[in-house]
Design a protein around this motif. Structure first.
Motif, mmCIF file in Angstrom:
data_model
loop_
_atom_site.group_PDB
_atom_site.id
_atom_site.type_symbol
_atom_site.label_atom_id
_atom_site.label_comp_id
_atom_site.label_asym_id
_atom_site.label_seq_id
_atom_site.Cartn_x
_atom_site.Cartn_y
_atom_site.Cartn_z
ATOM 1 N N GLY A 165 1.419 -15.893 -0.919
ATOM 2 C CA GLY A 165 1.108 -14.612 -0.315
ATOM 3 C C GLY A 165 -0.383 -14.491 -0.107
ATOM 4 N N LYS A 166 -0.834 -13.262 0.196
ATOM 5 C CA LYS A 166 -2.256 -12.998 0.408
ATOM 6 C C LYS A 166 -2.699 -11.869 -0.508
ATOM 7 C CE LYS A 166 -2.799 -14.671 5.027
ATOM 8 N NZ LYS A 166 -3.442 -14.494 6.298
ATOM 9 N N ILE A 167 -3.904 -12.016 -1.038
ATOM 10 C CA ILE A 167 -4.460 -10.978 -1.897
ATOM 11 C C ILE A 167 -4.762 -9.743 -1.047
ATOM 12 C CG2 ILE A 167 -6.410 -10.332 -3.359
ATOM 13 C CD1 ILE A 167 -6.559 -13.279 -4.226
ATOM 14 N N VAL A 168 -4.294 -8.575 -1.500
ATOM 15 C CA VAL A 168 -4.520 -7.328 -0.770
ATOM 16 C C VAL A 168 -5.390 -6.348 -1.531
ATOM 17 C CG1 VAL A 168 -2.461 -7.469 0.664
ATOM 18 C CG2 VAL A 168 -2.321 -6.336 -1.551
ATOM 19 N N ASN A 169 -5.568 -6.578 -2.834
ATOM 20 C CA ASN A 169 -6.387 -5.665 -3.628
ATOM 21 C C ASN A 169 -6.869 -6.388 -4.879
ATOM 22 O OD1 ASN A 169 -7.617 -3.461 -4.773
ATOM 23 N ND2 ASN A 169 -5.775 -2.224 -4.934
ATOM 24 N N ILE A 170 -8.155 -6.236 -5.195
ATOM 25 C CA ILE A 170 -8.706 -6.802 -6.427
ATOM 26 C C ILE A 170 -9.508 -5.714 -7.123
ATOM 27 C CG2 ILE A 170 -10.281 -8.475 -7.447
ATOM 28 C CD1 ILE A 170 -9.691 -10.358 -5.180
ATOM 29 N N LEU A 171 -9.202 -5.483 -8.377
ATOM 30 C CA LEU A 171 -9.947 -4.541 -9.209
ATOM 31 C C LEU A 171 -10.759 -5.377 -10.193
ATOM 32 C CD1 LEU A 171 -6.925 -2.182 -9.613
ATOM 33 C CD2 LEU A 171 -8.971 -1.708 -8.276
ATOM 34 N N THR A 172 -11.932 -5.800 -9.768
ATOM 35 C CA THR A 172 -12.749 -6.754 -10.516
ATOM 36 C C THR A 172 -13.042 -6.269 -11.932
ATOM 37 O OG1 THR A 172 -13.755 -7.426 -8.436
ATOM 38 C CG2 THR A 172 -14.856 -8.121 -10.440
ATOM 39 N N GLY A 173 -13.435 -5.029 -12.083
ATOM 40 C CA GLY A 173 -13.773 -4.494 -13.401
ATOM 41 C C GLY A 173 -12.597 -4.455 -14.362
ATOM 42 N N ARG A 174 -11.413 -4.375 -13.831
ATOM 43 C CA ARG A 174 -10.201 -4.342 -14.663
ATOM 44 C C ARG A 174 -9.570 -5.714 -14.820
ATOM 45 N NH1 ARG A 174 -7.105 1.210 -13.086
ATOM 46 N NH2 ARG A 174 -8.826 2.576 -13.595
ATOM 47 N N HIS A 212 -7.708 -7.517 -12.589
ATOM 48 C CA HIS A 212 -6.407 -7.765 -11.984
ATOM 49 C C HIS A 212 -6.405 -7.374 -10.512
ATOM 50 C CE1 HIS A 212 -5.786 -3.514 -13.332
ATOM 51 N NE2 HIS A 212 -5.171 -3.438 -12.171
ATOM 52 N N GLY A 213 -5.298 -7.671 -9.848
ATOM 53 C CA GLY A 213 -5.170 -7.344 -8.441
ATOM 54 C C GLY A 213 -3.727 -7.434 -7.992
ATOM 55 N N PHE A 214 -3.540 -7.421 -6.665
ATOM 56 C CA PHE A 214 -2.197 -7.445 -6.092
ATOM 57 C C PHE A 214 -2.138 -8.407 -4.919
ATOM 58 C CE2 PHE A 214 -2.611 -3.516 -8.347
ATOM 59 C CZ PHE A 214 -1.399 -3.387 -8.993
ATOM 60 N N ILE A 215 -0.988 -9.039 -4.775
ATOM 61 C CA ILE A 215 -0.721 -10.005 -3.717
ATOM 62 C C ILE A 215 0.421 -9.461 -2.875
ATOM 63 C CG2 ILE A 215 0.090 -12.353 -3.233
ATOM 64 C CD1 ILE A 215 -0.866 -12.977 -6.177
ATOM 65 N N ARG A 216 0.302 -9.581 -1.553
ATOM 66 C CA ARG A 216 1.411 -9.190 -0.666
ATOM 67 C C ARG A 216 2.197 -10.436 -0.294
ATOM 68 N NH1 ARG A 216 -0.533 -5.441 3.227
ATOM 69 N NH2 ARG A 216 -0.067 -3.945 1.597
ATOM 70 N N LEU A 217 3.489 -10.380 -0.534
ATOM 71 C CA LEU A 217 4.402 -11.469 -0.178
ATOM 72 C C LEU A 217 4.758 -11.378 1.301
ATOM 73 C CD1 LEU A 217 6.818 -11.198 -3.233
ATOM 74 C CD2 LEU A 217 4.889 -12.753 -2.945
ATOM 75 N N PRO A 218 5.305 -12.447 1.882
ATOM 76 C CA PRO A 218 5.730 -12.399 3.291
ATOM 77 C C PRO A 218 6.731 -11.277 3.593
ATOM 78 C CG PRO A 218 5.658 -14.665 2.541
ATOM 79 C CD PRO A 218 5.438 -13.802 1.324
ATOM 80 N N ASP A 219 7.513 -10.843 2.591
ATOM 81 C CA ASP A 219 8.478 -9.761 2.811
ATOM 82 C C ASP A 219 7.857 -8.374 2.613
ATOM 83 O OD1 ASP A 219 8.243 -9.453 0.061
ATOM 84 O OD2 ASP A 219 10.334 -9.939 -0.380
ATOM 85 N N GLU A 220 6.499 -8.331 2.521
ATOM 86 C CA GLU A 220 5.715 -7.091 2.390
ATOM 87 C C GLU A 220 5.708 -6.491 0.985
ATOM 88 O OE1 GLU A 220 3.635 -5.962 4.847
ATOM 89 O OE2 GLU A 220 4.291 -7.778 5.863
ATOM 90 N N ARG A 221 6.426 -7.084 0.055
ATOM 91 C CA ARG A 221 6.407 -6.600 -1.324
ATOM 92 C C ARG A 221 5.077 -6.976 -1.959
ATOM 93 N NH1 ARG A 221 10.093 -8.429 -6.274
ATOM 94 N NH2 ARG A 221 9.750 -10.428 -5.279
ATOM 95 N N GLU A 222 4.557 -6.130 -2.862
ATOM 96 C CA GLU A 222 3.316 -6.438 -3.558
ATOM 97 C C GLU A 222 3.599 -6.826 -5.003
ATOM 98 O OE1 GLU A 222 0.217 -3.550 -3.044
ATOM 99 O OE2 GLU A 222 0.296 -3.745 -0.865
ATOM 100 N N VAL A 223 2.837 -7.821 -5.480
ATOM 101 C CA VAL A 223 3.029 -8.389 -6.809
ATOM 102 C C VAL A 223 1.709 -8.329 -7.568
ATOM 103 C CG1 VAL A 223 3.610 -10.508 -8.050
ATOM 104 C CG2 VAL A 223 4.814 -9.942 -5.950
ATOM 105 N N TYR A 224 1.770 -7.959 -8.821
ATOM 106 C CA TYR A 224 0.620 -7.855 -9.713
ATOM 107 C C TYR A 224 0.177 -9.238 -10.196
ATOM 108 C CZ TYR A 224 -1.729 -6.827 -14.182
ATOM 109 O OH TYR A 224 -2.610 -6.779 -15.223
ATOM 110 N N PHE A 225 -1.146 -9.421 -10.366
ATOM 111 C CA PHE A 225 -1.660 -10.606 -11.064
ATOM 112 C C PHE A 225 -2.822 -10.195 -11.950
ATOM 113 C CE2 PHE A 225 -4.529 -10.610 -7.432
ATOM 114 C CZ PHE A 225 -5.731 -11.093 -7.934
ATOM 115 N N HIS A 226 -3.014 -10.937 -13.030
ATOM 116 C CA HIS A 226 -4.108 -10.703 -13.981
ATOM 117 C C HIS A 226 -4.972 -11.950 -14.058
ATOM 118 C CE1 HIS A 226 -6.192 -10.064 -17.816
ATOM 119 N NE2 HIS A 226 -6.057 -8.784 -17.507
ATOM 120 N N ARG A 227 -6.249 -11.768 -14.299
ATOM 121 C CA ARG A 227 -7.170 -12.915 -14.355
ATOM 122 C C ARG A 227 -6.746 -13.945 -15.397
ATOM 123 N NH1 ARG A 227 -12.691 -10.802 -14.883
ATOM 124 N NH2 ARG A 227 -13.209 -12.992 -14.660
ATOM 125 N N ALA A 228 -6.038 -13.540 -16.441
ATOM 126 C CA ALA A 228 -5.570 -14.477 -17.473
ATOM 127 C C ALA A 228 -4.464 -15.390 -16.948
ATOM 128 C CB ALA A 228 -5.074 -13.712 -18.695
#
Length: 87
Positions: free
Chosen positions: A19-28, A30-46
């Motif tokens: 997918g593609k990264i759509v949001n990154i909260l650097t100070g926190r 973590h961020g979110f990735i948009r999948l090809p089906d438009e769903r968003e998925v959470y990710f953490h730097r760890a």
């Protein structure tokens, strides 16, 4: 798995996805990735793949990861990294 035995880093926990990264909260961290089906998925730097720097990721970057479907906390990206480039 035997008690006290560490989980190997190459043990798959989810299905391969991209997918593609759509949001990154650097100070926190973590961020979110948009999948090809438009769903968003959470990710953490760890959860980044070894050799991938959280601080180098930007909105719009294409990424690959293991998609872990968790019924309690929702979908999460594990072992996130950049796609390997073809030569």
């Amino acid at each position: 798995m035997a008690p006290g035995k560490p989980v190997r880093s190459d043990d798959a926990r989810g299905r391969r996805a991209s997918g593609k990264i759509v949001n990154i909260l650097t100070g926190r961290g973590h961020g979110f990735i948009r999948l090809p089906d438009e769903r968003e998925v959470y990710f953490h730097r760890a959860d980044l793949q070894e050799g991938t720097s959280f601080n180098d990721l930007q909105v719009g970057d294409a990424v690959t990861f293991e998609l872990l479907e968790d019924t309690v906390s929702g979908a999460r990206a594990l072992r996130l990294g950049r796609p390997k480039r073809s030569r």
